[in-house]
Design a protein around this motif. Structure first.
Motif, PDB file in Angstrom:
ATOM      1  N   TRP A 250       0.679  -1.158  -0.156  1.00 55.62           N
ATOM      2  CA  TRP A 250      -0.172  -0.023  -0.049  1.00 55.62           C
ATOM      3  C   TRP A 250       0.792   1.384   0.013  1.00 55.62           C
ATOM      4  CZ3 TRP A 250      -4.613  -1.039  -1.544  1.00 55.62           C
ATOM      5  CH2 TRP A 250      -5.158  -2.289  -1.049  1.00 55.62           C
ATOM      6  N   ARG A 251       1.892   1.214   0.340  1.00 55.64           N
ATOM      7  CA  ARG A 251       2.883   2.458   0.537  1.00 55.64           C
ATOM      8  C   ARG A 251       3.511   2.316  -0.948  1.00 55.64           C
ATOM      9  NH1 ARG A 251       6.919   3.935   5.087  1.00 55.64           N
ATOM     10  NH2 ARG A 251       4.849   4.404   6.070  1.00 55.64           N
ATOM     11  N   TYR A 252       4.386   1.455  -1.365  1.00 53.09           N
ATOM     12  CA  TYR A 252       4.778   1.209  -2.944  1.00 53.09           C
ATOM     13  C   TYR A 252       3.852   0.766  -3.919  1.00 53.09           C
ATOM     14  CZ  TYR A 252       8.670   1.832   0.619  1.00 53.09           C
ATOM     15  OH  TYR A 252       9.328   2.217   1.782  1.00 53.09           O
ATOM     16  N   LEU A 253       2.814   0.438  -3.524  1.00 55.49           N
ATOM     17  CA  LEU A 253       1.880  -0.163  -4.513  1.00 55.49           C
ATOM     18  C   LEU A 253       2.594  -1.429  -5.490  1.00 55.49           C
ATOM     19  CD1 LEU A 253      -0.034   2.992  -5.948  1.00 55.49           C
ATOM     20  CD2 LEU A 253      -0.761   1.235  -4.338  1.00 55.49           C
ATOM     21  N   ASP A 254       3.275  -2.128  -4.688  1.00 51.41           N
ATOM     22  CA  ASP A 254       3.836  -3.244  -5.461  1.00 51.41           C
ATOM     23  C   ASP A 254       3.131  -4.347  -4.964  1.00 51.41           C
ATOM     24  OD1 ASP A 254       5.545  -4.878  -6.783  1.00 51.41           O
ATOM     25  OD2 ASP A 254       7.610  -4.135  -5.441  1.00 51.41           O
ATOM     26  N   MET A 255       2.016  -4.738  -5.630  1.00 56.10           N
ATOM     27  CA  MET A 255       1.038  -5.821  -5.089  1.00 56.10           C
ATOM     28  C   MET A 255       1.655  -7.354  -5.509  1.00 56.10           C
ATOM     29  SD  MET A 255      -1.752  -4.942  -3.205  1.00 56.10           S
ATOM     30  CE  MET A 255      -2.438  -3.477  -2.889  1.00 56.10           C
ATOM     31  N   GLY A 256       2.271  -7.324  -6.518  1.00 55.80           N
ATOM     32  CA  GLY A 256       3.033  -8.564  -7.157  1.00 55.80           C
ATOM     33  C   GLY A 256       3.944  -9.025  -6.071  1.00 55.80           C
ATOM     34  N   TYR A 257       4.728  -7.959  -5.495  1.00 59.62           N
ATOM     35  CA  TYR A 257       5.615  -8.357  -4.571  1.00 59.62           C
ATOM     36  C   TYR A 257       5.145  -8.877  -3.226  1.00 59.62           C
ATOM     37  CZ  TYR A 257      10.494  -8.262  -2.742  1.00 59.62           C
ATOM     38  OH  TYR A 257      11.814  -8.452  -1.952  1.00 59.62           O
ATOM     39  N   ALA A 258       4.142  -8.166  -2.812  1.00 59.96           N
ATOM     40  CA  ALA A 258       3.225  -8.395  -1.561  1.00 59.96           C
ATOM     41  C   ALA A 258       2.779  -9.523  -1.476  1.00 59.96           C
ATOM     42  CB  ALA A 258       2.267  -7.116  -1.220  1.00 59.96           C
ATOM     43  N   SER A 259       2.113 -10.043  -2.941  1.00 59.39           N
ATOM     44  CA  SER A 259       1.336 -11.296  -2.838  1.00 59.39           C
ATOM     45  C   SER A 259       2.411 -12.240  -2.675  1.00 59.39           C
ATOM     46  CB  SER A 259       0.811 -11.237  -4.240  1.00 59.39           C
ATOM     47  OG  SER A 259      -0.267 -10.580  -4.380  1.00 59.39           O
ATOM     48  N   ALA A 260       3.591 -12.066  -3.402  1.00 56.28           N
ATOM     49  CA  ALA A 260       4.552 -13.309  -3.241  1.00 56.28           C
ATOM     50  C   ALA A 260       5.063 -13.398  -1.445  1.00 56.28           C
ATOM     51  CB  ALA A 260       5.687 -13.014  -3.899  1.00 56.28           C
ATOM     52  N   MET A 261       5.038 -12.108  -0.837  1.00 59.66           N
ATOM     53  CA  MET A 261       5.426 -12.235   0.377  1.00 59.66           C
ATOM     54  C   MET A 261       4.324 -12.898   1.357  1.00 59.66           C
ATOM     55  SD  MET A 261       7.044  -8.477   1.366  1.00 59.66           S
ATOM     56  CE  MET A 261       7.268  -9.108   3.151  1.00 59.66           C
ATOM     57  N   ALA A 262       2.872 -12.629   0.971  1.00 60.07           N
ATOM     58  CA  ALA A 262       1.910 -13.157   1.550  1.00 60.07           C
ATOM     59  C   ALA A 262       1.928 -14.830   1.735  1.00 60.07           C
ATOM     60  CB  ALA A 262       0.703 -12.578   1.129  1.00 60.07           C
ATOM     61  N   TRP A 263       2.133 -15.158   0.250  1.00 54.83           N
ATOM     62  CA  TRP A 263       2.199 -16.676   0.103  1.00 54.83           C
ATOM     63  C   TRP A 263       3.441 -17.321   0.865  1.00 54.83           C
ATOM     64  CZ3 TRP A 263      -0.825 -20.255  -0.995  1.00 54.83           C
ATOM     65  CH2 TRP A 263      -2.251 -19.896  -1.647  1.00 54.83           C
ATOM     66  N   ILE A 264       4.522 -16.707   1.105  1.00 56.37           N
ATOM     67  CA  ILE A 264       5.653 -17.309   1.765  1.00 56.37           C
ATOM     68  C   ILE A 264       5.108 -17.171   3.260  1.00 56.37           C
ATOM     69  CG2 ILE A 264       7.838 -16.631   2.721  1.00 56.37           C
ATOM     70  CD1 ILE A 264       8.443 -15.508  -0.216  1.00 56.37           C
ATOM     71  N   LEU A 265       4.297 -15.957   3.715  1.00 54.30           N
ATOM     72  CA  LEU A 265       3.787 -16.195   5.209  1.00 54.30           C
ATOM     73  C   LEU A 265       3.008 -17.295   5.357  1.00 54.30           C
ATOM     74  CD1 LEU A 265       3.662 -14.666   8.040  1.00 54.30           C
ATOM     75  CD2 LEU A 265       1.929 -13.352   6.883  1.00 54.30           C
ATOM     76  N   PHE A 266       2.208 -17.515   4.473  1.00 58.19           N
ATOM     77  CA  PHE A 266       1.002 -18.510   4.532  1.00 58.19           C
ATOM     78  C   PHE A 266       1.783 -19.907   4.476  1.00 58.19           C
ATOM     79  CE2 PHE A 266      -1.188 -22.011   2.244  1.00 58.19           C
ATOM     80  CZ  PHE A 266      -2.667 -21.841   2.874  1.00 58.19           C
ATOM     81  N   VAL A 267       2.811 -20.084   3.690  1.00 59.87           N
ATOM     82  CA  VAL A 267       3.615 -21.353   3.801  1.00 59.87           C
ATOM     83  C   VAL A 267       4.321 -21.654   5.255  1.00 59.87           C
ATOM     84  CG1 VAL A 267       5.482 -22.644   3.005  1.00 59.87           C
ATOM     85  CG2 VAL A 267       3.837 -21.749   1.618  1.00 59.87           C
ATOM     86  N   VAL A 268       4.676 -20.453   5.687  1.00 58.72           N
ATOM     87  CA  VAL A 268       5.523 -20.511   6.952  1.00 58.72           C
ATOM     88  C   VAL A 268       4.550 -20.832   8.455  1.00 58.72           C
ATOM     89  CG1 VAL A 268       6.713 -18.897   8.906  1.00 58.72           C
ATOM     90  CG2 VAL A 268       7.345 -19.045   6.425  1.00 58.72           C
TER      91      VAL A 268
END
Length: 288
Positions: A250-268
């Motif tokens: 939301w600050r950098y509007l890098d939704m693709g990168y944030a989505s990848a981070m979210a899926w890594i968090l989900f896996v962890v």
């Protein structure tokens, strides 16, 4: 068949909300994690580039993940121990015990935003309550939230404010321990500490297990307090994973990168949840 459709009609508001606001974004985030997407323009497929950047070219990713791991490793056991200890004390049959239970439970239902704002004042190095009390005893308190050494531990300390929620669950578990077990232990000559260790704790291990799972999941999603109180500072010492994810989205509007981070968090989170479930048969006693 008609009755089924009537049932689905009543369920439709929830089904539509779940599909549009949960299932839909959940599935779309898989696709977005393989794209470069800034919300304004159409997503562009880039394959595994987001994941490669995360693992090999983003030191803040590893630092935020490490801070979150550290918080889970410290705050969850401390919160469980504090909530359980408080429940054991509030399980005593003394006059006015319901009042004490209410007092210790109320902080857990105060909105997190309000609690965070109050603790910003409490931990203020100049006018805060904590340093004011320390000055009474001739101790110069640290800068707390402005100090890289103390900022993380200040948030851990603050987490104890809401142990009343877990305390209520432990208290409910304590009420379900059969009195016959205590009576048998007393006949066998067990003292209070022995009864607590050999009777109480084994019988409430399902409750401890539940709070452990919820605590681990919650710790990996720790965001609001850090966002309001420190914004990840000082020097990224409180830059939790969820806060970094939020900033990328939301600050950098890098939704693709944030989505990848979210899926890594989900896996962890799934990994540690499954790990705890795999070990629970060794220490959780269900009484049957």
């Amino acid at each position: 068949m008609r009755k089924n459709w009537v049932g689905y009609a009543f369920l439709s508001p929830w089904l539509i909300g779940f599909t549009v606001f949960i299932a839909g974004p959940f599935l779309l985030s898989i696709y977005f994690s393989f794209t470069r997407y800034d919300v304004v323009s159409a997503p562009v497929w880039i394959g595994l580039a987001n994941y490669r950047k995360l693992f090999f070219d983003d030191p803040l990713f590893w630092k935020s993940l490490g801070i979150t791991f550290k918080y889970a490793l410290v705050a969850v056991p401390v919160g469980i121990a504090a909530g359980l200890g408080l429940a054991l004390l509030l399980n005593l049959q003394i006059r006015g015990i319901s009042v004490y239970r209410t007092i210790f439970y109320i902080p857990s239902i105060v909105p997190v935003v309000a609690t965070s704002v109050v603790f910003v004042w409490i931990l203020n190095p100049q006018i805060g309550l904590v340093n004011g009390l320390l000055r009474v005893f001739g101790v110069v308190g640290p800068a707390w939230l402005q100090d890289t050494t103390w900022a993380f531990w200040s948030l851990v300390f603050m987490s104890l404010w809401a142990v009343g929620g877990g305390m209520i669950i432990y208290l409910a578990g304590l009420k379900d321990v059969p009195m016959a077990l205590y009576e048998a232990a007393i006949i066998d000559g067990a003292g209070p500490l022995q009864r607590t260790w050999h009777v109480t704790l084994p019988m409430i291990t399902p409750v401890i297990f539940f709070n452990l799972i919820m605590g681990v999941i919650g710790s990996f999603q720790y965001f609001t307090q850090a966002y309001i109180m420190t914004m990840g500072g000082p020097e990224d010492s409180t830059h939790f994973y969820a806060l970094y994810l939020f900033n990328r989205a939301w600050r950098y509007l890098d939704m693709g990168y944030a989505s990848a981070m979210a899926w890594i968090l989900f896996v962890v989170v799934m990994f540690f949840t499954i790990l705890i479930f795999r070990t629970h048969k060794r220490w959780v006693h269900y009484g049957n």
